[in-house]
Design a protein around this motif. Structure first.
Motif, PDB file in Angstrom:
ATOM      1  N   ASP A 208       0.826  -1.210   0.000  1.00 55.64           N
ATOM      2  CA  ASP A 208       0.000   0.000   0.000  1.00 55.64           C
ATOM      3  C   ASP A 208       0.862   1.262   0.000  1.00 55.64           C
ATOM      4  N   VAL A 209       1.815   1.351   0.925  1.00 57.38           N
ATOM      5  CA  VAL A 209       2.594   2.588   1.034  1.00 57.38           C
ATOM      6  C   VAL A 209       3.545   2.769  -0.145  1.00 57.38           C
ATOM      7  N   LEU A 210       4.081   1.691  -0.669  1.00 57.04           N
ATOM      8  CA  LEU A 210       4.997   1.807  -1.804  1.00 57.04           C
ATOM      9  C   LEU A 210       4.270   2.249  -3.063  1.00 57.04           C
ATOM     10  N   GLN A 211       3.020   1.863  -3.204  1.00 55.72           N
ATOM     11  CA  GLN A 211       2.246   2.246  -4.390  1.00 55.72           C
ATOM     12  C   GLN A 211       1.620   3.624  -4.261  1.00 55.72           C
ATOM     13  N   ASN A 212       1.599   4.181  -3.061  1.00 55.32           N
ATOM     14  CA  ASN A 212       0.972   5.492  -2.847  1.00 55.32           C
ATOM     15  C   ASN A 212       1.955   6.470  -2.206  1.00 55.32           C
ATOM     16  N   VAL A 213       3.191   6.404  -2.654  1.00 50.88           N
ATOM     17  CA  VAL A 213       4.245   7.178  -2.004  1.00 50.88           C
ATOM     18  C   VAL A 213       3.981   8.677  -2.056  1.00 50.88           C
ATOM     19  N   HIS A 214       3.309   9.181  -3.102  1.00 55.60           N
ATOM     20  CA  HIS A 214       3.056  10.612  -3.222  1.00 55.60           C
ATOM     21  C   HIS A 214       1.957  11.097  -2.286  1.00 55.60           C
ATOM     22  N   ARG A 215       1.212  10.183  -1.704  1.00 54.63           N
ATOM     23  CA  ARG A 215       0.127  10.564  -0.794  1.00 54.63           C
ATOM     24  C   ARG A 215       0.504  10.354   0.667  1.00 54.63           C
ATOM     25  N   LEU A 216       1.723   9.927   0.916  1.00 59.76           N
ATOM     26  CA  LEU A 216       2.099   9.520   2.264  1.00 59.76           C
ATOM     27  C   LEU A 216       2.259  10.695   3.209  1.00 59.76           C
ATOM     28  N   ASP A 217       1.829  10.470   4.437  1.00 63.42           N
ATOM     29  CA  ASP A 217       2.112  11.355   5.552  1.00 63.42           C
ATOM     30  C   ASP A 217       2.235  10.448   6.781  1.00 63.42           C
ATOM     31  N   PRO A 218       2.687  10.971   7.904  1.00 59.27           N
ATOM     32  CA  PRO A 218       2.876  10.100   9.080  1.00 59.27           C
ATOM     33  C   PRO A 218       1.638   9.308   9.479  1.00 59.27           C
ATOM     34  N   GLN A 219       0.463   9.929   9.378  1.00 65.35           N
ATOM     35  CA  GLN A 219      -0.767   9.228   9.769  1.00 65.35           C
ATOM     36  C   GLN A 219      -1.077   8.082   8.811  1.00 65.35           C
ATOM     37  N   TYR A 220      -0.832   8.314   7.516  1.00 62.51           N
ATOM     38  CA  TYR A 220      -1.068   7.271   6.517  1.00 62.51           C
ATOM     39  C   TYR A 220      -0.195   6.049   6.829  1.00 62.51           C
ATOM     40  N   VAL A 221       1.088   6.286   7.074  1.00 61.88           N
ATOM     41  CA  VAL A 221       2.002   5.177   7.336  1.00 61.88           C
ATOM     42  C   VAL A 221       1.630   4.457   8.621  1.00 61.88           C
ATOM     43  N   GLU A 222       1.266   5.209   9.659  1.00 59.99           N
ATOM     44  CA  GLU A 222       0.892   4.598  10.940  1.00 59.99           C
ATOM     45  C   GLU A 222      -0.272   3.631  10.776  1.00 59.99           C
ATOM     46  N   ARG A 223      -1.228   3.981   9.903  1.00 62.46           N
ATOM     47  CA  ARG A 223      -2.404   3.129   9.713  1.00 62.46           C
ATOM     48  C   ARG A 223      -2.068   1.809   9.028  1.00 62.46           C
ATOM     49  N   THR A 224      -0.936   1.744   8.328  1.00 64.55           N
ATOM     50  CA  THR A 224      -0.575   0.515   7.622  1.00 64.55           C
ATOM     51  C   THR A 224       0.223  -0.453   8.496  1.00 64.55           C
ATOM     52  N   LEU A 225       0.619  -0.017   9.677  1.00 57.76           N
ATOM     53  CA  LEU A 225       1.442  -0.847  10.557  1.00 57.76           C
ATOM     54  C   LEU A 225       0.588  -1.800  11.381  1.00 57.76           C
ATOM     55  N   VAL A 226       1.100  -2.999  11.597  1.00 59.08           N
ATOM     56  CA  VAL A 226       0.432  -3.978  12.456  1.00 59.08           C
ATOM     57  C   VAL A 226       1.180  -4.024  13.780  1.00 59.08           C
ATOM     58  N   ALA A 227       0.476  -3.785  14.865  1.00 60.57           N
ATOM     59  CA  ALA A 227       1.114  -3.717  16.181  1.00 60.57           C
ATOM     60  C   ALA A 227       1.423  -5.109  16.712  1.00 60.57           C
ATOM     61  N   ASN A 228       2.576  -5.210  17.358  1.00 59.46           N
ATOM     62  CA  ASN A 228       2.937  -6.415  18.105  1.00 59.46           C
ATOM     63  C   ASN A 228       3.418  -5.941  19.471  1.00 59.46           C
ATOM     64  N   GLY A 229       2.466  -5.708  20.355  1.00 58.56           N
ATOM     65  CA  GLY A 229       2.794  -5.074  21.619  1.00 58.56           C
ATOM     66  C   GLY A 229       2.642  -3.563  21.479  1.00 58.56           C
ATOM     67  N   SER A 230       3.096  -2.843  22.480  1.00 55.33           N
ATOM     68  CA  SER A 230       2.914  -1.395  22.494  1.00 55.33           C
ATOM     69  C   SER A 230       4.047  -0.630  21.836  1.00 55.33           C
TER      70      SER A 230
END
Length: 406
Positions: A208-230
């Motif tokens: 997702d992030v590699l295909q939409n690099v021109h639309r990226l901002d910190p919030q966009y990237v954060e939403r694509t991450l999968v949490a493993n702990g805090s």
């Protein structure tokens, strides 16, 4: 003194003025600068073989100081003092870039404090100069002094040497034991082992992030991450075999740049060192760990990979980790022979862990009896080297003895 001049202007007293002036210590660097000047079509430039004394003498003759000034510190015994004398004959607006042979962080910081815009380690390349000196904007690209995370790349000399095992457990240790925020990026686009070893599912966030690099901002990237702990987050993909990679060159750099703004460490797990993403990872890594085992093939590939990784403009510090993913058997390359063949010492050798590690990976859990076996102790040592914690422990130990380290 050998000089290259292109369409110079003359001052009132006949001394020649130039927007770009460079004094370098060797012919090879001179040729690179000539190529840069010609490629940028700079109308007023002056490139010469010389030292800081030559630069001072030249600047004393010109009516106006240049916009850009490159000086070579090679051979300078007291570079800060020499640059101080150079500053006395320069106008405050001059943008100074120093070059030299020492890859020294302390020197770099000292140069920034006295007003030098950047410090480049030789050998120079035209691409490196283009990234540093923006002729179109009339300025040296700013060196970011803002606090940012470190990009750590892991790559294997061959398959099956335990790259993901080491990288993932290091990430887990940094997050859980040293309380750092860690982003783990699995660059195996067709589904790396990291997710199964953590017991999580991929959301194809990396695609997702590699295909939409021109639309990226910190919030966009954060939403694509999968949490493993805090404190540990994973960015991965699970594309089908044969799927085309549809992203632009430089996309990974932008993703990593955003991650470094929010995480202490961004760990890049490189599956194929010959992949386009791998090349970008090496180009922007602040540290590379090359994992090998004690096989002849891994020894040969380690030599080739070291050359491939370190022959880059950023010249990332590269350490070799010798892993023992299988039980001891006859015929393995001796550790001493491995280091002799590779031409450098092994940072750490990780011992074989028979039961706890395999069970933990299959269950998606951290190894049990942490800190009590050779594997987890090796991970802790690698983490301490990375964070500088070993130095803190050493100083604490010396204080307990009533001693000081000189």
């Amino acid at each position: 003194m050998s000089t290259t001049e292109i369409s110079f202007l003359k001052g009132k007293q006949g001394a020649r003025n130039a927007d770009f002036i460079a004094f370098v210590a060797d012919r090879k660097t001179e040729q690179v600068l000539k190529s840069f000047v010609l490629e940028q079509a700079m109308p007023h430039a002056h490139v010469a073989v010389g030292n800081i004394e030559d630069a001072i003498a030249h600047l004393q003759k010109v009516e106006r100081s240049p916009l850009f000034l490159l000086v070579d510190l090679e051979g300078s015994v007291m570079p800060l003092s020499d640059l101080g004398r150079l500053a006395e004959v320069c106008e405050p607006s001059v943008q100074v870039v120093a070059i030299g042979e020492r890859n020294d962080v302390g020197l770099f910081r000292s140069l920034l404090k006295i007003g030098v815009r950047d410090y480049l380690v030789k050998p120079l390349t035209v691409d490196l100069l283009k990234r540093t000196v923006s002729v179109a904007e009339g300025k040296v690209s700013p060196v970011t002094l803002a606090r940012a995370g470190k990009t750590i790349a892991f790559v294997g000399a061959r398959g099956g040497v335990g790259v993901t095992t080491l990288a993932l457990n290091l990430a887990r240790h940094l997050a859980e034991d040293t309380h750092r925020r860690v982003a783990y990026v699995d660059l195996n686009m067709t589904g790396g082992a990291a997710n199964s070893m953590l017991g999580i599912e991929s959301n194809n966030g990396l695609t997702d992030v590699l295909q939409n690099v021109h639309r990226l901002d910190p919030q966009y990237v954060e939403r694509t991450l999968v949490a493993n702990g805090s404190r540990m987050f994973v960015l991965s993909a699970d594309a089908g075999y044969g799927a085309k990679k549809q992203f632009e060159p430089g996309a990974l750099h932008r993703v990593v740049e955003l991650l470094c703004d929010s995480f202490h460490y961004v760990i890049l797990d490189i599956g194929d060192p010959n992949d386009v993403l791998a090349s970008e990872a090496f180009d922007h890594a602040s540290r590379v760990y090359l994992v090998a085992d004690r096989s002849v093939h891994a020894t040969r590939e380690t030599i080739r990979l070291l050359r491939y990784v370190e022959d880059r403009d950023n010249n990332p510090p590269t350490s070799v980790l010798l892993n023992n993913p299988n039980a001891a058997s006859a015929g393995k390359v001796d550790t001493t022979d491995f280091m002799t063949a590779v031409g450098r010492n092994v940072l750490h050798e990780v011992l074989f862990e028979s039961k706890a590690l395999a069970a933990a990976e299959n269950l998606g859990e951290a190894p049990r009896e942490r800190g009590q076996n050779g594997f987890t102790q090796a991970i802790a040592r690698i983490a301490n080297d990375l964070t500088g914690q070993h130095a803190v422990v050493e100083r604490s130990f010396l204080r307990k003895l009533g001693l000081r380290k000189f």
